[in-house]
Design an enzyme around this catalytic site. Sequence first.
Site, short mmCIF file in Angstrom:
data_model
loop_
_atom_site.label_atom_id
_atom_site.label_comp_id
_atom_site.label_asym_id
_atom_site.label_seq_id
_atom_site.Cartn_x
_atom_site.Cartn_y
_atom_site.Cartn_z
CB CYS A 139 -0.99 -0.03 1.16
SG CYS A 139 -2.40 1.10 0.88
CG HIS A 190 -4.14 -2.76 2.99
ND1 HIS A 190 -2.97 -2.78 3.72
CD2 HIS A 190 -4.45 -1.45 2.81
CE1 HIS A 190 -2.57 -1.54 3.97
NE2 HIS A 190 -3.45 -0.72 3.43
CD GLU A 198 -1.90 -6.12 4.38
OE1 GLU A 198 -1.87 -4.98 4.88
OE2 GLU A 198 -1.94 -6.32 3.15
#
Length: 302
Positions: A142, A235, A237
């Site tokens: 990001c 993102h 994750e």
Amino acid sequence: MPINVPYSMPAREILENENIFLMDDKRAATQDIRPLNILILNLMPEKEKTETQLLRLLSNSPLQVNVQFLRTETYESKNASRSHLEQFYKTFSQIKDHRYDGMIITGAPIEHLPFEQVGYWNELTEIMDWSINHVTSVLHICWGAQAALYYHYGIGKYQLPQKLTGIFNHQLQNATVKLLRGIDDEFLAPHSRYTEVFEDEVLACEDLILLSSSKEAGPFIMMSKDEKHVMITGHIEYEALTLAEEYQRDITKGIACDIPKDYFPGNNPNNKPVNRWRSQAYLLFSNWLNYYVYQETPYQWK
């Protein structure tokens, strides 16, 4: 992957309850293998949540991994306790004489600032310079991806008219690259940011390869042709509830924001969202660890 996590780290109990294979220093010392050493520069405000998210994804491989968390010296986090930082984190001055097989630089909620106005920008650029000769491969996430694109390749970020938040569809642009092995031709991933990079600037850079993009969210995965840097603008994750927590936080602060796109079932914030990107996230991190860290790093750093 047996991932070596300090016994008292808060993420440990969460991951053990998810049946993630963990070990501590004592058990790791009994295994006669060369573990991968991964450095994580955690710039996110909620340190413990990010620790858990990244450790979870680094666990999906047969490789043993040692993780060292890194914090900035020129800026002190307001959302993490000093005791937590002192126990589980090191500063750049403490690790700069070491070499690492891989490194992750996270995002940070500071997109409204020009890069040069970020309080720790000079420290970050020193770390990025250092990584060229001390790290085999760096994964940027990001804002960390935008910072890498700007610093290494001169590609700027641009303000969006409103926050880009939600779950977006992405297409592969170069399916033959090892990083994308097993990734679906189209897949979902979360985004949460106020700025963007332009695809035409990425394509015009002779040192970069565009691997995946979204018609709505723009360039998503980029890699340098020397395979040193991987940049992910979203993102992937994130956990299932992360965007919901961010949305509620913004609402509580009185920040005008749209409901995250294609996230809450029925577009109703009262409905619990589900994770529809987990398998792609695990595979992406596993591919990075295997092909760009394990397969490329020297067995013994000189």
